[in-house]
Scaffold this active site. Structure first.
Site, PDB file in Angstrom:
ATOM      1  N   GLY A   8       0.834  -1.208   0.000  1.00  0.00           N
ATOM      2  CA  GLY A   8       0.000   0.000   0.000  1.00  0.00           C
ATOM      3  C   GLY A   8       0.866   1.254   0.000  1.00  0.00           C
ATOM      4  O   GLY A   8       0.540   2.241   0.661  1.00  0.00           O
ATOM      5  N   GLY A  11      -0.604   4.887  -0.948  1.00  0.00           N
ATOM      6  CA  GLY A  11      -1.721   5.473  -0.188  1.00  0.00           C
ATOM      7  C   GLY A  11      -1.277   6.657   0.653  1.00  0.00           C
ATOM      8  O   GLY A  11      -0.133   7.103   0.563  1.00  0.00           O
ATOM      9  N   GLN A  12      -2.214   7.117   1.544  1.00  0.00           N
ATOM     10  CA  GLN A  12      -1.966   8.372   2.259  1.00  0.00           C
ATOM     11  C   GLN A  12      -0.668   8.360   3.055  1.00  0.00           C
ATOM     12  O   GLN A  12       0.183   9.201   2.856  1.00  0.00           O
ATOM     13  CB  GLN A  12      -3.134   8.707   3.208  1.00  0.00           C
ATOM     14  N   ILE A  35      -0.987  -1.696  -5.890  1.00  0.00           N
ATOM     15  CA  ILE A  35      -1.994  -2.485  -6.608  1.00  0.00           C
ATOM     16  C   ILE A  35      -2.224  -1.860  -7.985  1.00  0.00           C
ATOM     17  O   ILE A  35      -1.914  -0.666  -8.189  1.00  0.00           O
ATOM     18  CB  ILE A  35      -3.336  -2.583  -5.835  1.00  0.00           C
ATOM     19  N   ARG A  36      -2.763  -2.668  -8.904  1.00  0.00           N
ATOM     20  CA  ARG A  36      -3.035  -2.195 -10.260  1.00  0.00           C
ATOM     21  C   ARG A  36      -3.906  -0.938 -10.204  1.00  0.00           C
ATOM     22  O   ARG A  36      -4.863  -0.877  -9.425  1.00  0.00           O
ATOM     23  CB  ARG A  36      -3.750  -3.301 -11.041  1.00  0.00           C
ATOM     24  N   TYR A 142     -14.969  -0.764   9.864  1.00  0.00           N
ATOM     25  CA  TYR A 142     -13.556  -0.363   9.927  1.00  0.00           C
ATOM     26  C   TYR A 142     -12.996  -0.730  11.308  1.00  0.00           C
ATOM     27  O   TYR A 142     -11.958  -1.385  11.424  1.00  0.00           O
ATOM     28  CB  TYR A 142     -13.487   1.144   9.685  1.00  0.00           C
ATOM     29  N   LYS A 146     -10.303  -3.516  12.548  1.00  0.00           N
ATOM     30  CA  LYS A 146      -9.070  -3.104  13.248  1.00  0.00           C
ATOM     31  C   LYS A 146      -8.891  -3.887  14.545  1.00  0.00           C
ATOM     32  O   LYS A 146      -7.779  -4.328  14.858  1.00  0.00           O
ATOM     33  CB  LYS A 146      -9.083  -1.591  13.532  1.00  0.00           C
TER      34      LYS A 146
HETATM   35  C1  AKB Z   1     -10.378   7.596   9.313  1.00  0.00           C
HETATM   36  O1  AKB Z   1     -10.885   8.696   9.574  1.00  0.00           O
HETATM   37  O2  AKB Z   1     -11.003   6.627   8.866  1.00  0.00           O
HETATM   38  C2  AKB Z   1      -8.912   7.409   9.611  1.00  0.00           C
HETATM   39  C3  AKB Z   1      -8.687   6.917  11.006  1.00  0.00           C
HETATM   40  C4  AKB Z   1      -8.812   7.831  12.154  1.00  0.00           C
HETATM   41  O3  AKB Z   1      -8.389   5.785  11.187  1.00  0.00           O
HETATM   42  N1  AKB Z   1      -8.217   8.642   9.382  1.00  0.00           N
END
Ligand code: AKB
Length: 313
Positions: A8, A11-12, A35-36, A142, A146
């Site tokens: 990755g 990415g950011q 990644i492609r 998310y 995590k």
């Molecule tokens: C998000 O806002 O999804 C991320 C984080 C705090 O994990 N920047």
């Protein structure tokens, strides 16, 4: 000297981290995994690079063997807002992908860094000065990915001795890389608006406090934790880290100190607001400070000054 694979890397956090790692460990020892459709460009393309999709275990194992990687920075993830739209993909990348990384690390003796997030906490977590070890019942996919990632990483360490380490990142603020689908993105967008002399439309309500961090501190957290003496680590996955906590009014006032004409209005995004309301106001990161010397350099005023100077010169 480490031999590093960054998954990755475009990415950011990935692009800035890959460039820093190349400065620290020599360009040829740091492979930019992509990644492609997200191929490395500019300075990032000037070094080793490999197509590596974290959801393709065979491809991942091949790349680790080809480059003889001994350290993997696994940055593949969908951020919170996008993940709510694509929950299955978020799980596939964040959990199935991580399992492939952990298996390949176990087979090839690699250390693994996989960031967690303030999103790993939920509404029943203590909101202020959230402790390192506390209730984790997130209500976003998310966050659920995590927490699962934290547990899996600890499991591979305890059961197989894989050197897994991680931090729970707050919102990361960079003036270089644009944000991509997170709840905390407003704290990046606001600087670009201010630098262009435009009025900012804020998606979160006044009083929504969240932890944040300037990218140089985030990069130094990754490097310092992976360099830390393992005998000093009582925790592994994942450490609370923070540099500042503010609400939209706080960052607005900090920018107005530098740009007095800057103006902001509110147009609340319900999805982002709901996610933000489920996250802590501020973290207690004392275990990271004690166990591996975590110490951010930037607070809100110094970050604001630095970003606005860089965006306008
Ligand atoms: C998000 O806002 O999804 C991320 C984080 C705090 O994990 N920047």
């Amino acid at each position: 000297m480490k031999r590093i694979l960054v998954i990755g890397s475009t990415g950011q956090i990935g692009s800035e981290l890959t460039l820093l790692l190349r400065r620290l460990y020599d360009r040829d020892n740091v492979v930019a995994g992509y990644i492609r459709g997200a191929e490395p460009r500019g300075e990032l393309a000037e070094g080793p690079q490999a197509l590596v999709d974290v959801t393709d275990a065979e491809e991942l194992a091949q790349v680790v063997r080809t480059y003889k990687a001994d350290t993997i920075f696994n940055l593949a993830a969908l951020l919170s807002v996008v993940a709510e739209r694509k929950p299955r993909l978020a799980w596939h990348i964040g959990v199935d992908g991580l399992l492939s990384v952990l298996d390949v690390a176990r087979e090839n003796g690699c250390a693994v860094f996989t960031p967690s997030s303030i999103g790993a906490f939920g509404p029943s977590t203590p909101k202020d000065k959230t402790p390192q070890d506390t209730i984790q019942r997130p209500t976003t996919i998310y966050g659920i990915s995590k927490v699962t990632g934290e547990l899996l990483s600890d499991y591979y360490h305890l059961k197989y001795g894989v050197d897994t380490r991680s931090v729970r990142f707050p919102g990361l603020i960079s003036y270089v890389t644009p944000p991509g689908g997170g709840t905390t993105d407003y704290a990046v967008d606001i600087f670009h608006c201010a630098a262009r002399g435009e009025r900012f439309c804020c998606p979160l309500k006044a009083g929504t406090y969240l932890d944040m961090m300037y990218m140089p501190d985030a990069l130094s957290a990754c490097v310092s934790l992976m360099e830390a003496d393992p005998s000093k680590l009582r925790h592994r996955n994942s450490f609370n880290v923070t540099a500042m906590s503010f609400d939209p009014e706080g960052i607005y006032q900090a920018i107005r100190q530098e740009r007095p004409g800057f103006e902001m209005e509110y147009k609340i995004d319900e999805v982002k607001q709901r996610i933000a309301d489920s996250w802590p106001n501020s973290l207690d990161d004392s275990p990271a400070r004690e166990e591996w010397g975590w110490q951010p350099r930037f607070d809100l005023p110094s970050m604001t000054k630095d970003i606005l100077e860089r965006l306008t010169t």
